[in-house]
Design a protein around this motif. Structure first.
Motif, mmCIF file in Angstrom:
data_model
loop_
_atom_site.group_PDB
_atom_site.id
_atom_site.type_symbol
_atom_site.label_atom_id
_atom_site.label_comp_id
_atom_site.label_asym_id
_atom_site.label_seq_id
_atom_site.Cartn_x
_atom_site.Cartn_y
_atom_site.Cartn_z
ATOM 1 N N ASN A 146 1.476 -1.579 0.177
ATOM 2 C CA ASN A 146 0.386 0.142 -0.129
ATOM 3 C C ASN A 146 0.690 1.089 -0.077
ATOM 4 O O ASN A 146 0.161 2.383 -0.147
ATOM 5 N N TYR A 147 2.219 1.162 -0.141
ATOM 6 C CA TYR A 147 3.306 2.613 0.555
ATOM 7 C C TYR A 147 3.842 2.324 -0.587
ATOM 8 O O TYR A 147 4.876 3.468 -0.994
ATOM 9 N N PHE A 148 5.070 1.311 0.407
ATOM 10 C CA PHE A 148 6.586 1.269 0.200
ATOM 11 C C PHE A 148 5.709 0.605 -1.924
ATOM 12 O O PHE A 148 7.145 1.947 -2.375
ATOM 13 N N ALA A 149 5.291 0.055 -2.100
ATOM 14 C CA ALA A 149 5.867 -0.653 -3.497
ATOM 15 C C ALA A 149 5.223 1.026 -4.562
ATOM 16 O O ALA A 149 6.078 1.195 -5.502
ATOM 17 N N PRO A 150 4.113 1.544 -4.407
ATOM 18 C CA PRO A 150 3.876 2.718 -4.955
ATOM 19 C C PRO A 150 4.222 4.276 -4.982
ATOM 20 O O PRO A 150 4.942 4.246 -5.639
ATOM 21 N N VAL A 151 5.251 3.957 -4.342
ATOM 22 C CA VAL A 151 6.042 5.386 -4.190
ATOM 23 C C VAL A 151 7.265 4.942 -4.750
ATOM 24 O O VAL A 151 8.106 5.425 -5.303
ATOM 25 N N GLU A 152 8.236 3.726 -4.446
ATOM 26 C CA GLU A 152 8.842 3.002 -5.386
ATOM 27 C C GLU A 152 9.385 3.635 -7.156
ATOM 28 O O GLU A 152 9.128 3.613 -7.592
ATOM 29 N N LEU A 153 7.606 2.709 -7.482
ATOM 30 C CA LEU A 153 6.986 3.144 -9.015
ATOM 31 C C LEU A 153 7.063 4.002 -9.485
ATOM 32 O O LEU A 153 7.672 4.632 -10.260
ATOM 33 N N MET A 154 6.535 5.104 -8.441
ATOM 34 C CA MET A 154 6.213 6.610 -8.963
ATOM 35 C C MET A 154 7.893 7.612 -9.305
ATOM 36 O O MET A 154 7.681 8.107 -9.642
ATOM 37 N N ALA A 170 -10.117 1.438 15.607
ATOM 38 C CA ALA A 170 -10.494 0.222 15.378
ATOM 39 C C ALA A 170 -9.801 -0.777 14.224
ATOM 40 O O ALA A 170 -11.288 -0.944 14.038
ATOM 41 N N LYS A 171 -9.237 -1.667 15.020
ATOM 42 C CA LYS A 171 -8.768 -2.806 14.236
ATOM 43 C C LYS A 171 -8.568 -2.721 12.700
ATOM 44 O O LYS A 171 -8.508 -3.678 12.168
ATOM 45 N N TRP A 172 -8.489 -1.794 12.334
ATOM 46 C CA TRP A 172 -8.049 -1.274 11.329
ATOM 47 C C TRP A 172 -6.260 -0.678 11.803
ATOM 48 O O TRP A 172 -6.160 -0.011 9.884
ATOM 49 N N SER A 173 -5.440 -1.013 11.604
ATOM 50 C CA SER A 173 -4.587 0.261 12.009
ATOM 51 C C SER A 173 -3.374 -0.443 11.286
ATOM 52 O O SER A 173 -2.958 1.413 11.063
ATOM 53 N N ALA A 174 -3.182 -1.587 9.919
ATOM 54 C CA ALA A 174 -2.785 -1.590 9.843
ATOM 55 C C ALA A 174 -2.968 -1.187 7.862
ATOM 56 O O ALA A 174 -2.232 -0.586 7.614
ATOM 57 N N TYR A 175 -4.042 -0.963 7.692
ATOM 58 C CA TYR A 175 -4.583 -0.790 6.909
ATOM 59 C C TYR A 175 -5.046 0.289 6.194
ATOM 60 O O TYR A 175 -4.572 0.945 5.328
ATOM 61 N N GLN A 176 -5.050 1.412 7.727
ATOM 62 C CA GLN A 176 -5.601 2.452 7.388
ATOM 63 C C GLN A 176 -4.432 3.065 7.917
ATOM 64 O O GLN A 176 -4.315 4.110 6.319
ATOM 65 N N ALA A 177 -3.133 2.944 8.009
ATOM 66 C CA ALA A 177 -2.584 3.203 8.447
ATOM 67 C C ALA A 177 -1.095 3.535 6.858
ATOM 68 O O ALA A 177 -1.227 4.134 6.193
ATOM 69 N N SER A 178 -1.300 3.053 6.339
ATOM 70 C CA SER A 178 -1.120 2.039 4.751
ATOM 71 C C SER A 178 -1.063 3.407 4.626
ATOM 72 O O SER A 178 -0.758 4.128 2.960
ATOM 73 N N LYS A 179 -2.503 3.084 3.904
ATOM 74 C CA LYS A 179 -2.823 3.812 3.200
ATOM 75 C C LYS A 179 -3.034 5.522 3.293
ATOM 76 O O LYS A 179 -2.992 5.698 1.969
ATOM 77 N N ALA A 180 -3.023 6.104 4.323
ATOM 78 C CA ALA A 180 -3.366 6.936 4.609
ATOM 79 C C ALA A 180 -1.410 7.350 4.110
ATOM 80 O O ALA A 180 -1.363 8.566 3.895
ATOM 81 N N ALA A 181 -0.843 6.691 4.725
ATOM 82 C CA ALA A 181 1.064 7.393 4.033
ATOM 83 C C ALA A 181 0.776 7.057 2.706
ATOM 84 O O ALA A 181 1.845 8.289 2.149
ATOM 85 N N PHE A 182 0.294 6.907 2.255
ATOM 86 C CA PHE A 182 0.876 7.002 0.733
ATOM 87 C C PHE A 182 -0.313 7.662 0.102
ATOM 88 O O PHE A 182 0.244 9.190 -0.987
ATOM 89 N N ASP A 183 -1.167 8.103 0.579
ATOM 90 C CA ASP A 183 -2.125 9.216 -0.072
ATOM 91 C C ASP A 183 -1.984 10.794 0.795
ATOM 92 O O ASP A 183 -1.696 11.817 -0.319
ATOM 93 N N THR A 184 -1.231 10.539 1.750
ATOM 94 C CA THR A 184 -0.471 12.344 1.990
ATOM 95 C C THR A 184 1.012 11.521 0.695
ATOM 96 O O THR A 184 1.194 13.114 0.888
ATOM 97 N N TRP A 185 2.193 11.089 1.234
ATOM 98 C CA TRP A 185 3.036 10.905 0.388
ATOM 99 C C TRP A 185 2.828 11.419 -1.085
ATOM 100 O O TRP A 185 2.938 12.398 -1.819
#
Length: 236
Positions: free
Chosen positions: A115-123, A151-166
């Motif tokens: 959700n984050y590292f792959a699209p960043v590197e591709l971009m 609650a219970k969405w920490s992995a998903y929500q944080a990773s999607k928000a990371a690329f959205d912010t980037w």
């Protein structure tokens, strides 16, 4: 949902369009739709059988690979030398209590990986190509990035928000169009493991594909449900 077919054809005919996560769900339906309007597709996915079916129907060039693997990302970057549109669709969702993840650090490395590292590197590779083509990236995101942490969405929500912010930080600098679609729940194989979603209303992947296609000719910076602004859990 109505599409302006003439404008869509003008936007994609003969264009090189790369779609990640194209073996099923939103990616698959987006590929099938854009192929009908003359797009020259490059499709990425992990399921070879399903991806090959999409390639046969669309005439796409396909890469069977897991983009969480650095060697696969490097291979793709080496082989893509021209690109008009990048549709960043691949993703991983995990719905799990933090107490069930205490010995599962890989829940977080896996979600951040795709959700984050792959699209960043591709971009980092695609930005000059998209600039040269005066092209476009469409990031397929989620309305969860607009919500307060849940609650219970920490992995998903944080990773999607990371690329959205980037991506929003990068957008003012680049010389191509940056668009993000914030989707509600969509009926795809990705949500199947979450049993509570079986009876919850969800958008079809075909409708999601049409909304993505519409961004390719409107060039809007974002697409989100009209009702999102009225949800009280949206972040201020």
């Amino acid at each position: 949902m109505h599409l302006q077919e003439h404008r869509l054809r003008q936007a994609v005919q003969g264009k090189s369009i790369l779609i990640t996560g194209a073996s099923s769900g939103i990616g698959r339906d987006t590929a099938l739709l854009l192929a009908r309007y003359g797009a020259q597709l490059i499709i990425i996915g992990r399921n070879e059988e399903r991806l090959r079916e999409v390639a046969l129907q669309t005439g796409a060039r396909m890469y069977v690979m897991d983009l969480r693997e650095e060697k696969n990302r490097q291979q793709l970057c080496q082989e893509i030398e021209q690109l008009d549109i990048f549709i960043n669709n691949a993703g991983l969702s995990i719905h799990r209590s933090i107490y069930d993840s205490l010995e599962r650090a890989h829940d977080f490395t896996r979600t951040m990986g795709i959700n984050y590292f792959a699209p960043v590197e591709l971009m980092l590779h695609f930005i000059p190509l998209l600039d040269a083509a005066q092209g476009q990236i469409v990031n397929v995101s989620t309305i969860n990035t607009k919500f307060r942490p849940m609650a219970k969405w920490s992995a998903y929500q944080a990773s999607k928000a990371a690329f959205d912010t980037w991506l929003r930080a990068v957008a003012p600098e680049v010389k191509h169009t940056v668009s993000t679609i914030y989707l509600p729940l969509v009926r795809t194989p990705m949500i199947a493991p979450t049993k509570k979603y079986e009876r919850v209303p969800a958008m079809s992947s075909e409708t999601a594909a049409k909304r993505i296609a519409r961004l390719l000719y409107t060039k809007k910076k974002e697409d989100k449900p009209w009702w999102l602004s009225f949800i009280r859990f949206v972040r201020s």
